[in-house]
Design a protein around this motif. Structure first.
Motif, PDB file in Angstrom:
ATOM      1  N   UNK A 136     -49.036 -95.225  -3.539  1.00 15.44           N
ATOM      2  CA  UNK A 136     -48.690 -96.850  -3.303  1.00 15.44           C
ATOM      3  C   UNK A 136     -48.056 -97.257  -4.623  1.00 15.44           C
ATOM      4  N   UNK A 137     -47.804 -96.567  -5.604  1.00 21.35           N
ATOM      5  CA  UNK A 137     -47.146 -97.021  -6.771  1.00 21.35           C
ATOM      6  C   UNK A 137     -45.605 -96.178  -7.075  1.00 21.35           C
ATOM      7  N   UNK A 138     -44.910 -96.699  -7.819  1.00 20.30           N
ATOM      8  CA  UNK A 138     -43.573 -95.952  -7.988  1.00 20.30           C
ATOM      9  C   UNK A 138     -43.616 -95.108  -9.276  1.00 20.30           C
ATOM     10  N   UNK A 139     -43.293 -93.771  -9.091  1.00 17.61           N
ATOM     11  CA  UNK A 139     -43.212 -92.952 -10.433  1.00 17.61           C
ATOM     12  C   UNK A 139     -41.862 -92.748 -10.685  1.00 17.61           C
ATOM     13  N   UNK A 140     -41.649 -92.822 -11.773  1.00 20.64           N
ATOM     14  CA  UNK A 140     -40.186 -92.801 -12.308  1.00 20.64           C
ATOM     15  C   UNK A 140     -40.011 -91.230 -12.916  1.00 20.64           C
ATOM     16  N   UNK A 141     -38.660 -90.859 -12.460  1.00 18.00           N
ATOM     17  CA  UNK A 141     -38.516 -89.442 -12.754  1.00 18.00           C
ATOM     18  C   UNK A 141     -37.071 -89.100 -12.931  1.00 18.00           C
ATOM     19  N   UNK A 142     -36.725 -88.230 -13.618  1.00 19.86           N
ATOM     20  CA  UNK A 142     -35.270 -87.480 -13.725  1.00 19.86           C
ATOM     21  C   UNK A 142     -35.123 -86.586 -12.707  1.00 19.86           C
ATOM     22  N   UNK A 143     -34.201 -86.458 -12.234  1.00 15.89           N
ATOM     23  CA  UNK A 143     -33.894 -85.211 -11.180  1.00 15.89           C
ATOM     24  C   UNK A 143     -32.713 -84.354 -11.602  1.00 15.89           C
ATOM     25  N   UNK A 144     -32.818 -83.289 -12.020  1.00 16.55           N
ATOM     26  CA  UNK A 144     -31.388 -82.471 -12.338  1.00 16.55           C
ATOM     27  C   UNK A 144     -31.351 -81.823 -11.141  1.00 16.55           C
ATOM     28  N   UNK A 145     -30.407 -82.040 -10.336  1.00 20.34           N
ATOM     29  CA  UNK A 145     -30.020 -81.624  -9.029  1.00 20.34           C
ATOM     30  C   UNK A 145     -29.711 -79.923  -8.794  1.00 20.34           C
ATOM     31  N   UNK A 146     -30.123 -79.418  -7.703  1.00 27.92           N
ATOM     32  CA  UNK A 146     -29.717 -77.979  -7.519  1.00 27.92           C
ATOM     33  C   UNK A 146     -28.325 -77.726  -7.510  1.00 27.92           C
ATOM     34  N   UNK A 147     -28.111 -76.465  -7.934  1.00 27.26           N
ATOM     35  CA  UNK A 147     -26.718 -76.067  -8.387  1.00 27.26           C
ATOM     36  C   UNK A 147     -26.136 -75.284  -6.989  1.00 27.26           C
ATOM     37  N   UNK A 148     -27.152 -74.606  -6.478  1.00 30.34           N
ATOM     38  CA  UNK A 148     -26.819 -73.683  -5.232  1.00 30.34           C
ATOM     39  C   UNK A 148     -27.748 -73.878  -4.267  1.00 30.34           C
ATOM     40  N   UNK A 149     -27.638 -73.383  -2.999  1.00 28.32           N
ATOM     41  CA  UNK A 149     -28.520 -73.393  -1.874  1.00 28.32           C
ATOM     42  C   UNK A 149     -29.644 -72.669  -1.980  1.00 28.32           C
ATOM     43  N   UNK A 150     -30.805 -73.059  -1.630  1.00 22.45           N
ATOM     44  CA  UNK A 150     -32.225 -72.485  -1.937  1.00 22.45           C
ATOM     45  C   UNK A 150     -32.344 -72.177  -3.220  1.00 22.45           C
ATOM     46  N   UNK A 151     -32.359 -73.339  -4.238  1.00 22.46           N
ATOM     47  CA  UNK A 151     -32.678 -73.324  -5.647  1.00 22.46           C
ATOM     48  C   UNK A 151     -34.101 -73.498  -5.705  1.00 22.46           C
ATOM     49  N   UNK A 152     -34.665 -72.754  -6.664  1.00 24.25           N
ATOM     50  CA  UNK A 152     -36.041 -73.130  -7.224  1.00 24.25           C
ATOM     51  C   UNK A 152     -35.999 -74.357  -8.033  1.00 24.25           C
TER      52      UNK A 152
END
Length: 301
Positions: free
Chosen positions: A13-29
């Motif tokens: 019920x609370x907000x966790x702040x994060x950085x997302x480094x996005x996927x560069x290709x399909x089916x990325x780990x």
């Protein structure tokens, strides 16, 4: 620097702040990164995430509730169960990220977070791999390694905080790190200079946590869950570790069915910068390349 996004996800019920480094290709780990005792993501987690992103991995780097840029009251409340719930929420969110293969989620944790990823990986059998860096695995071993005078002072603050909580009062704080003999959770000679050196100016960091945590840390033994890990696991242990004794950590790590244990001639706080950082992150990338490569088997076929 890779493009990264400021995002949030919900936990309890609370907000966790994060950085997302996005996927560069399909089916990325994707690598999910969380810090240690009282620490926040600005304390060098971006350096590790950037290396993973440069190698083609998506990354999610988050702050626990009650810390850093995340929501939650009271501030600086370090609750083990809540932090493990935050890990579960982060894993769930990571599986929904565009371009990410939900079956190739890697957990990366350091220090107290290094213990968390052992538990989180044992609980979630879909996790593809874990990296546990200078992990806190055995609270009893850490208590035995602590300065007795400092431990007694911290325990006194913890009892005051616990009593105050029952009466509805705000938290009594204890320093996260301090000089030897002080009332701090980590008061070894290298703790204060090493820990504070990785806290950048202007970051939402406070060198304190609610003292009640000290009453629970000695009973927390996440290393016991290593035997239940079904995924490949890299344990990186510091031979001169002053707060998470390497001998106890190695005993637990050796029980992981697919564990790899590497030891380094460093202290607990050395591995975030300089040559020690380069050493450990190179081994992490090599481990990922062996077990969770950027190109999955279908792409390689």
């Amino acid at each position: 620097m890779s493009d990264r996004e400021d995002i949030t996800f919900e936990s309890g019920g609370e907000r966790c702040a994060a950085w997302l480094y996005p996927a560069k290709s399909p089916s990325s780990p994707i690598v999910v990164l969380g810090h240690g005792l009282g620490a926040i993501r600005e304390m060098r987690l971006d350096a590790f995430a950037q290396r993973f992103a440069d190698a083609g991995y998506a990354c999610l780097v988050f702050d626990y509730r009650n810390f850093g840029s995340s929501g939650g009251e009271p501030r600086q409340l370090l609750d083990i169960k809540r932090q493990l719930d935050d890990w579960a929420a982060a894993i769930g969110y990571a599986r929904t990220v565009d371009g990410v293969d939900p079956e190739r989620v890697v957990l990366w944790g350091t220090s107290f977070g290094g213990g968390h990823v052992i538990v989180a990986g044992a609980r979630d059998r879909r996790v593809a791999a874990i990296i546990s860096q200078c992990p806190f695995t055995d609270g009893q071993a850490s208590v035995r390694a602590a300065n007795p005078l400092g431990l007694a002072k911290a325990t006194g603050l913890a009892l005051r905080d616990a009593a105050g909580a029952l009466l509805g009062r705000g938290p009594t704080m204890v320093a996260t790190v301090g000089p030897p003999g002080s009332a701090a959770l980590m008061a070894t000679p290298d703790a204060e200079p090493g820990y504070l050196a990785i806290a950048p100016d202007g970051a939402p960091f406070r060198n304190e946590v609610a003292a009640r945590f000290a009453l629970h840390v000695g009973f927390h033994r996440p290393g016991r869950q290593a035997v239940n890990l079904g995924c490949p696991a890299l344990f990186q242990l510091c031979e001169s570790d002053s707060v998470a004794p390497a001998k106890a950590a190695e005993k637990d790590a050796r029980k992981a069915p697919k564990g790899e244990v590497v030891t380094y001639p460093y202290g607990h706080f050395d591995i975030y910068v300089g040559a020690p950082f380069e050493h450990v992150v190179a081994d992490q990338l090599a481990f990922l390349g062996r077990h969770v490569p950027v190109a999955d088997r279908q792409e390689l076929a």
